[in-house]
Scaffold this active site. Structure first.
Site, PDB file in Angstrom:
ATOM      1  N   ASN A   1     -10.238  -0.971   0.192  1.00  0.00           N
ATOM      2  CA  ASN A   1      -8.784  -0.783   0.145  1.00  0.00           C
ATOM      3  C   ASN A   1      -8.247  -1.434  -1.132  1.00  0.00           C
ATOM      4  OD1 ASN A   1      -6.022  -1.103   0.432  1.00  0.00           O
ATOM      5  ND2 ASN A   1      -6.100  -1.667   2.592  1.00  0.00           N
TER       6      ASN A   1
ATOM      7  N   CYS B   1       0.814  -1.231   0.000  1.00  0.00           N
ATOM      8  CA  CYS B   1       0.000   0.000   0.000  1.00  0.00           C
ATOM      9  C   CYS B   1       0.845   1.279   0.000  1.00  0.00           C
ATOM     10  CB  CYS B   1      -0.949  -0.026   1.179  1.00  0.00           C
ATOM     11  SG  CYS B   1      -1.940  -1.529   1.213  1.00  0.00           S
TER      12      CYS B   1
ATOM     13  N   HIS C   1      -3.527   6.790   1.651  1.00  0.00           N
ATOM     14  CA  HIS C   1      -3.952   5.459   1.222  1.00  0.00           C
ATOM     15  C   HIS C   1      -5.294   5.155   1.892  1.00  0.00           C
ATOM     16  CE1 HIS C   1      -4.391   1.284   0.686  1.00  0.00           C
ATOM     17  NE2 HIS C   1      -4.004   0.955   1.906  1.00  0.00           N
TER      18      HIS C   1
HETATM   19  N1  COA Z   1     -18.165  -8.525  11.054  1.00  0.00           N
HETATM   20  C1  COA Z   1     -18.688  -8.601  12.284  1.00  0.00           C
HETATM   21  N2  COA Z   1     -17.937  -8.770  13.385  1.00  0.00           N
HETATM   22  C2  COA Z   1     -16.597  -8.847  13.207  1.00  0.00           C
HETATM   23  C3  COA Z   1     -16.000  -8.775  11.940  1.00  0.00           C
HETATM   24  C4  COA Z   1     -16.843  -8.615  10.833  1.00  0.00           C
HETATM   25  N3  COA Z   1     -16.374  -8.526   9.584  1.00  0.00           N
HETATM   26  N4  COA Z   1     -14.663  -8.887  12.080  1.00  0.00           N
HETATM   27  C5  COA Z   1     -14.436  -9.026  13.395  1.00  0.00           C
HETATM   28  N5  COA Z   1     -15.600  -9.004  14.076  1.00  0.00           N
HETATM   29  C6  COA Z   1     -15.822  -9.099  15.513  1.00  0.00           C
HETATM   30  C7  COA Z   1     -14.662  -9.777  16.218  1.00  0.00           C
HETATM   31  O1  COA Z   1     -14.831 -11.168  16.236  1.00  0.00           O
HETATM   32  C8  COA Z   1     -14.766  -9.163  17.594  1.00  0.00           C
HETATM   33  O2  COA Z   1     -15.777  -9.809  18.301  1.00  0.00           O
HETATM   34  P1  COA Z   1     -15.628 -10.079  19.876  1.00  0.00           P
HETATM   35  O3  COA Z   1     -15.520  -8.738  20.510  1.00  0.00           O
HETATM   36  O4  COA Z   1     -16.869 -10.822  20.199  1.00  0.00           O
HETATM   37  O5  COA Z   1     -14.373 -10.891  20.011  1.00  0.00           O
HETATM   38  C9  COA Z   1     -15.229  -7.741  17.321  1.00  0.00           C
HETATM   39  O6  COA Z   1     -15.871  -7.775  16.035  1.00  0.00           O
HETATM   40  C10 COA Z   1     -14.103  -6.738  17.288  1.00  0.00           C
HETATM   41  O7  COA Z   1     -13.081  -7.270  16.444  1.00  0.00           O
HETATM   42  P2  COA Z   1     -11.743  -6.515  16.196  1.00  0.00           P
HETATM   43  O8  COA Z   1     -10.859  -7.343  15.335  1.00  0.00           O
HETATM   44  O9  COA Z   1     -11.217  -6.045  17.526  1.00  0.00           O
HETATM   45  O10 COA Z   1     -12.276  -5.252  15.370  1.00  0.00           O
HETATM   46  P3  COA Z   1     -11.538  -3.936  15.035  1.00  0.00           P
HETATM   47  O11 COA Z   1     -12.245  -2.813  15.621  1.00  0.00           O
HETATM   48  O12 COA Z   1     -10.055  -4.026  15.266  1.00  0.00           O
HETATM   49  O13 COA Z   1     -11.762  -3.869  13.468  1.00  0.00           O
HETATM   50  C11 COA Z   1     -10.547  -4.150  11.439  1.00  0.00           C
HETATM   51  C12 COA Z   1     -11.173  -4.855  12.615  1.00  0.00           C
HETATM   52  C13 COA Z   1      -9.916  -5.188  10.535  1.00  0.00           C
HETATM   53  C14 COA Z   1     -11.657  -3.423  10.683  1.00  0.00           C
HETATM   54  C15 COA Z   1      -9.516  -3.126  11.948  1.00  0.00           C
HETATM   55  O14 COA Z   1      -8.653  -3.742  12.866  1.00  0.00           O
HETATM   56  C16 COA Z   1      -8.719  -2.518  10.852  1.00  0.00           C
HETATM   57  O15 COA Z   1      -9.250  -1.880   9.962  1.00  0.00           O
HETATM   58  N6  COA Z   1      -7.383  -2.648  10.894  1.00  0.00           N
HETATM   59  C17 COA Z   1      -6.518  -2.115   9.884  1.00  0.00           C
HETATM   60  C18 COA Z   1      -6.530  -3.019   8.689  1.00  0.00           C
HETATM   61  C19 COA Z   1      -5.945  -2.383   7.481  1.00  0.00           C
HETATM   62  O16 COA Z   1      -6.199  -1.244   7.200  1.00  0.00           O
HETATM   63  N7  COA Z   1      -5.168  -3.168   6.748  1.00  0.00           N
HETATM   64  C20 COA Z   1      -4.582  -2.768   5.538  1.00  0.00           C
HETATM   65  C21 COA Z   1      -3.497  -1.786   5.779  1.00  0.00           C
HETATM   66  S1  COA Z   1      -2.804  -1.266   4.306  1.00  0.00           S
END
Ligand code: COA
Length: 324
Positions: free
Chosen positions: A280, A111, A250
């Site tokens: 993304n 990215c 990005h």
């Molecule tokens: N739908 C519904 N629930 C989901 C889910 C989805 N797609 N993905 C995860 N969950 C649940 C998890 O199981 C967790 O449940 P729990 O509390 O019962 O354990 C809860 O939602 C929170 O999960 P978590 O992983 O802590 O969510 P988050 O707030 O960190 O969001 C991302 C997850 C992936 C959206 C976030 O971490 C993110 O955007 N990270 C950066 C990723 C990125 O940009 N990558 C590319 C970089 S170039």
């Protein structure tokens, strides 16, 4: 010597999958995806490939720049999802466009790739090695996505963006870029060629052959490092935040962009977004956004832009460009 952007172009697939479509594949919901990421839908390749999208985006950028393919002497394609390994995607784009005089190579930095392609082309142009460069970010991330993994499949999409660059007599802004290979495990993907004849088994579609991500670590890395590198690039070039018209980040997650704006104390209006439409698209996200802004007439002569990329590697960086 600086560089000028003579034209931009982009291409996104016509097939669109909204969040409700994703909710049919994994246990998730439109509301959850919108709230946690800002993504509403993504464009996904059907007949298109990384190379075909790159070629079309490049073709559109050349038309807008009013530069013929034969005038291009450098093509860089930034991609992690090319449908070809040999020859490289840039050579395939050369063939499609008829850019017979170009030197062509691919660049792999996920990215941050478009920022690094811009910096690489700018260095070549400023030093006089090449006169006209076509830089492209193109990705078919849907091919690298595990559609059973709700923590990643909600995020990504496909598309391509391109810019034509030429040398320019204005002052050159220096970029700031970083890498931290030690933390690379936070976002990884094994090559399907990760086996050898004398080694273990021929690989199948098992663990590691789709993108794997520690979302929280990536989120925290981005929120910490992106404001930092933006401050660095401004300081390096003797610029103040008030002088920047647009921050083109990005498009990984709306919450990351919101947090970067907050950390910098800048209004969110200076951070254009299209993540809701495309998700993304890795190295394609910044040039697609740039092209959309250019086509909408949002960019005026004298506007100073910061482009900032971050992602797998880990890699991150920022560059400054003054629109003409
Ligand atoms: N739908 C519904 N629930 C989901 C889910 C989805 N797609 N993905 C995860 N969950 C649940 C998890 O199981 C967790 O449940 P729990 O509390 O019962 O354990 C809860 O939602 C929170 O999960 P978590 O992983 O802590 O969510 P988050 O707030 O960190 O969001 C991302 C997850 C992936 C959206 C976030 O971490 C993110 O955007 N990270 C950066 C990723 C990125 O940009 N990558 C590319 C970089 S170039």
């Amino acid at each position: 010597m600086a560089v000028k952007i003579c034209g931009t172009g982009s291409y996104t697939p016509s097939y669109v999958m909204d969040n409700n479509g994703i909710a049919k594949l994994v246990d998730t919901s439109d509301a959850w995806i919108r709230e946690r990421t800002g993504v509403e839908r993504r464009h996904i390749v059907s007949k298109e490939t990384t190379v075909s999208m790159a070629s079309e985006a490049g073709h559109r950028a050349l038309l807008r720049a009013q530069i013929t393919a034969a005038e291009v002497d450098l093509i860089i394609v930034s991609t992690i999802s090319s449908n070809v390994i040999l020859p490289c995607a840039a050579c395939e784009v050369q063939k499609a466009l008829g850019a017979v005089n170009a030197t062509c190579f691919d660049l792999s930095a996920a990215c941050t790739g478009f920022v690094l392609a811009y910096n690489t082309a700018a260095a070549y142009l400023a030093s006089g090695v090449y006169k006209t460069a076509l830089i492209i970010g193109s990705e078919s991330l849907s091919n690298l996505t595990d559609w059973k993994d709700r923590s990643t499949c909600i995020l990504f999409g496909d598309g391509a963006g391109a810019a034509v660059l030429q040398a320019d007599s204005r002052k050159m802004y220096l970029p700031k870029t970083h890498s931290d290979g030690g933390k690379g495990g936070a976002l990884s993907l094994k090559s399907r060629h990760d086996w050898n004849l004398l080694g273990t088994e021929h690989p199948s579609d098992g663990d590691g052959y789709f993108m794997q991500m520690d979302g929280k670590t990536i989120f925290q890395f981005a929120v910490r490092k992106v404001p930092e590198v933006i401050r660095e690039v401004l300081e390096e070039n003797g610029l103040r935040q008030e002088e920047i018209t647009w921050y083109l980040l990005h498009q990984a997650n709306k919450r990351i962009i919101d947090a970067v704006a907050r950390h910098l104390g800048e209004p969110i209006e200076k951070f254009p977004m299209n993540i809701q439409e495309y998700g993304n698209t890795s190295s394609a996200s910044i040039p697609i956004l740039l092209d959309e802004m250019a086509q909408k007439g949002m960019l005026n002569a004298g506007d100073k832009l910061v482009i900032a990329g971050f992602g797998a590697g880990l890699t991150w960086g920022a560059s400054v460009y003054e629109w003409i």
